[in-house]
Scaffold this motif. Structure first.
Motif, PDB file in Angstrom:
ATOM      1  N   GLN A  48       0.814  -1.198   0.000  1.00  0.00           N
ATOM      2  CA  GLN A  48       0.000   0.000   0.000  1.00  0.00           C
ATOM      3  C   GLN A  48       0.858   1.263   0.000  1.00  0.00           C
TER       4      GLN A  48
ATOM      5  N   ARG B 186       1.029   4.162  -2.821  1.00  0.00           N
ATOM      6  CA  ARG B 186       0.753   5.569  -2.517  1.00  0.00           C
ATOM      7  C   ARG B 186       1.874   6.446  -3.072  1.00  0.00           C
TER       8      ARG B 186
ATOM      9  N   TYR C 231      -6.541  -2.726  -0.891  1.00  0.00           N
ATOM     10  CA  TYR C 231      -7.539  -2.428   0.143  1.00  0.00           C
ATOM     11  C   TYR C 231      -8.516  -3.591   0.303  1.00  0.00           C
ATOM     12  N   ALA C 232      -8.920  -4.154  -0.815  1.00  0.00           N
ATOM     13  CA  ALA C 232      -9.836  -5.299  -0.739  1.00  0.00           C
ATOM     14  C   ALA C 232      -9.169  -6.455   0.002  1.00  0.00           C
ATOM     15  N   LYS C 233      -7.897  -6.661  -0.311  1.00  0.00           N
ATOM     16  CA  LYS C 233      -7.161  -7.742   0.361  1.00  0.00           C
ATOM     17  C   LYS C 233      -7.058  -7.458   1.864  1.00  0.00           C
ATOM     18  N   MET C 234      -6.822  -6.207   2.194  1.00  0.00           N
ATOM     19  CA  MET C 234      -6.675  -5.870   3.607  1.00  0.00           C
ATOM     20  C   MET C 234      -7.997  -6.033   4.338  1.00  0.00           C
TER      21      MET C 234
END
Lengths: 400, 356
Positions: B104, B108, B128-131
């Motif tokens: 991530q 960024r 984000y989906a994985k997190m």
């Protein structure tokens, strides 16, 4: 920005106000949709597989129909957040308190667990030893897994008809005293039905009081009253697994669903901390064995052999205001000199008492006739298997 | 599990970088070990060649030597913090190792260098989906196999040069982890140097339509190293020149477009290989049904193609780029499309379809 949007969504959907919500909750009361939990479970599995978009779309549909499904609301909000930034925990949304998040997590876990580990197929809770013909259905609640099972009596044998997520007391199980916010463990019977128009909205689509404290509870000095099965407020789809003051709570749709199966005065409600499952073959054997014990008692009573008859009573017996000594003296007196005794039993039911070792609750209609008198009433007995392996009666009394 | 992480390629120096082209060709031929020793020996001559460094990182990633690959990409980002692609690739490697936090951060940074860098945005969304998935699995004791333990890479070894350092040389694509790796491809010469902005979700642009909004399978074509086209590209990729199947491939693609235009769903679907993975994780059946509906619902459909460019990768694989114009009574659009084709028996079938 993203958070602002989420707040707006939730304040619209979650508050319970507004016409859309009223319509939705009205619809919910009159339309059974057993798939709601299944949709949530599907969405959670999608999250697990990182298919967040699919999960969002499933949850959108679920929430459109059930805006009061708060667990689903929170998951939905979490996933919206996760589109804009990293979320590191279940309940990442800022509006939920730690306690709320814990409660939601527990609810999600127990709902998921039911799907990942459903009860064994064609096995029967051993507590359901025998159902009477009047008991068309029986309720068994596994309070450990927050699941209510509805069994149908088909030709004398129980078959699983439905099961539902259920909420129990804030402080768990094993009710002992008034106000302890625990749900009792035991064998109970529905005593009545209260329609929603006679209840505050808090109880949802109706209530079924049960007979806590029963004879066994009273014998153990347990206090409290008003243990019911009931629904949820109209703006709440479900409550966390441990959230009541001792009652068992179902969603309104589920309560509506079981209404037609419940007969006040008949339907047993077994509240247990876990279920012991037995195969149908084992179950039949158990039923025969238990029926045999009660039958022997009946015959020995008819034999007018008072010693044999009294042999079925435990030294720990207490009932009808008498302890064992008084009971023996009384029986010796009344049985003496009778020329005949006829005892017929009908409508017999038997349940093993959860949380107790080998305690059997037996209920039947008893037709008694002797050359001196004749009586007919419904009797309930508590049988206990004692240290020598013999089953003896600890308590008996009439059921009002 | 579907993986949505693409690997960017970057060449912003050396318009005609012979060494890089050779390494490219070796990667394209799947000769990774050779590619690695070649890139190593070239780097021995010129350590500072960032193109070669980048290629080395790519080869190592494909060889699944992730720790080493991470080192290489990390080093490039340290030395060239203004370039988005090394950050992106570093993120891909971090994700492959299951370190979404680091992935991530790298993404960024990629976005900070180029705020409009679409691929990094998409990859960030996937992270984000994985997190979220990881957080939920932990909280709810869910476990879908070990799908969330790591984001497996599906490397697309797109190799092409870009003359413009700011050109966003992006070639990301979505590939299922279980799917055979598509062959590396060469990009077409007639395509713009910059990615086209990805529009809002369109009602009916193409089979991979949902992928636009959700995953933006961006495959920005770049001009070839040389101004010249296919002859060079075949030189660069295939060591033993194979007989060209370009005509067969072209007619397969034309038949696909014709079936679509004729609203002949059977003919249209027959153009797709059994290996074709429907976008967005849909099942084949669901995808076929959705396509059938989309194809038969309009009263008329007209699909025309222009600027078709075919690049063959060996005897069984080819990449076809073209501009697709779709017109129906309900909707019209024009997109750039890339089809990956695979020879199946005597026929060429579509194994992958991307929009950009």
């Amino acid at each position: 920005m993203g958070r602002v949007i989420i707040f707006l969504l939730l304040s619209v959907a979650g508050s319970g106000a507004g016409a859309a919500n009223l319509i939705a909750s009205h619809t919910r009361l009159h339309e059974l949709d057993p798939g709601q939990e299944a949709i949530l479970v599907k969405a959670l599995h999608e999250v697990s597989a990182s298919r967040v978009n699919e999960a969002l779309s499933d949850l959108r549909g679920l929430l459109a129909a059930n805006p009061g499904f708060r667990l689903a609301q929170m998951v939905y909000a979490d996933l919206l957040l996760s589109r804009a930034g990293p979320i590191s925990e279940f309940g990442a949304v800022p509006f939920a308190s730690h306690r709320q998040v814990e409660a939601f997590r527990d609810e999600a876990r127990v709902r998921l667990r039911h799907y990942s580990a459903p009860p064994p197929a064609d096995q029967i809770p051993s507590a359901l030893v025998m159902l009477s013909a009047e008991q068309k259905y029986a309720v068994v609640v596994n309070m450990t897994t927050s699941r209510l099972f509805l069994y149908e009596n088909r030709g004398g044998e129980p078959y699983l008809a439905h099961d539902f997520y259920a909420t129990i007391g804030k402080n768990g199980t094993g009710k002992f005293s008034q106000g302890d916010q625990k749900t009792p463990v035991g064998v109970y019977f529905v005593t009545g039905v209260i329609e929603p128009d006679r209840l505050p909205d808090f109880y949802g689509s109706g209530a079924f009081p049960i007979d806590y404290p029963n004879a066994w509870d009273q014998r153990h000095g347990r206090t409290g009253y008003g243990i019911w099965l009931h629904g949820t407020p109209s703006n709440t789809f479900s409550r966390p697994p441990r959230d009541s003051d001792g009652c068992v709570i179902l969603s309104n749709a589920d309560l509506e669903n079981i209404k037609k199966y419940i007969t006040p005065g008949e339907t047993p409600v077994i509240l247990a901390d876990g279920i012991q499952w037995v195969s149908r073959a084992e179950w039949r054997k158990q039923r025969e064995a238990m029926a045999g014990i009660v039958e022997q008692w009946r015959r020995d009573w008819e034999s007018r052999d008072t010693d044999r008859y009294l042999g079925h009573y435990s030294p720990a017996y207490a009932g009808l205001g008498m302890d064992y000594e008084a009971w023996v003296a009384y029986k010796r007196k009344v049985n003496n000199g009778k020329r005949y005794i006829r005892v017929a039993l009908s409508g017999q039911s038997m349940f093993l008492y959860p949380g107790e070792r080998s305690l059997l609750v037996v209920t039947f209609r008893q037709d008694y006739a002797s050359d001196r008198n004749q009586r007919r009433f419904t009797k309930r007995q508590y049988w206990k298997q004692e240290a020598d392996g013999r089953w003896r009666i600890l308590y008996e009394g009439s059921v009002s | 599990m579907r993986t949505l992480i693409g690997v960017m390629l970057l060449f912003w120096t050396a318009m005609s970088h012979g060494a890089a082209a050779d390494v490219q060709a070796l990667i394209a031929g799947g000769r990774l070990e050779e590619a690695l020793s070649r890139v190593d020996s070239d780097l021995a001559a010129d350590k500072s060649d960032v193109t070669l460094q980048f290629l080395k990182g790519l080869v190592l990633t494909r060889l699944n030597r992730l720790d080493h690959a991470a080192e290489i990409f990390q080093q490039i980002t340290d030395e060239h913090p203004d370039l988005p692609e090394p950050y992106n690739n570093l993120a891909v490697v971090h994700a492959a190792r299951g370190d979404f936090e680091a992935a991530q951060q790298a993404l960024r940074k990629a976005i900070n260098t180029h705020p409009s860098y679409a691929t990094a945005h998409e990859n960030l969304g996937d992270i984000y989906a994985k997190m979220a998935s990881q957080a939920y699995n932990q909280a709810l004791e869910l476990d879908e196999g070990n799908s969330t333990a790591k984001a497996k890479l599906a490397l697309i070894g797109d190799l092409f040069s870009m003359p413009d350092p700011m050109g966003g040389a992006a070639a990301a694509t979505e590939v299922a982890a279980t799917r055979p790796r598509p062959e590396p491809r060469k990009e077409a010469p007639d395509t713009p140097a910059r990615p086209e902005p990805v529009g809002p979700q369109r009602p009916e642009p193409a089979p991979s339509a949902p992928a636009i909004a959700e995953t933006a399978a961006v495959a920005t074509a770049q001009p070839e190293v040389m101004p010249a086209t296919e002859t060079q590209s075949t030189d660069a990729t295939a060591s033993p020149p194979a007989p060209s199947s370009a005509d067969e491939i072209r007619s397969a693609v034309e038949a696909w477009a014709a079936a679509w235009s004729a609203r002949n769903a059977d003919g249209y679907l027959a153009a797709y290989s059994t290996e074709f993975m429907p976008p967005d994780g849909a099942t084949r059946d669901d995808w076929e049904q959705a396509r059938r509906e989309r194809i038969t619902r309009p009263r008329y459909i007209k699909v025309t193609m222009s600027g078709m460019n075919i690049v063959e990768h060996g005897p069984e694989h080819a990449q076809v780029n073209f501009r697709q114009r779709y017109e129906s009574d309900a909707f019209t659009d024009s997109v750039r499309k890339t089809l990956m084709m695979k020879r199946t028996g005597s026929e060429w079938k579509i194994v992958e379809e991307t929009l950009r």
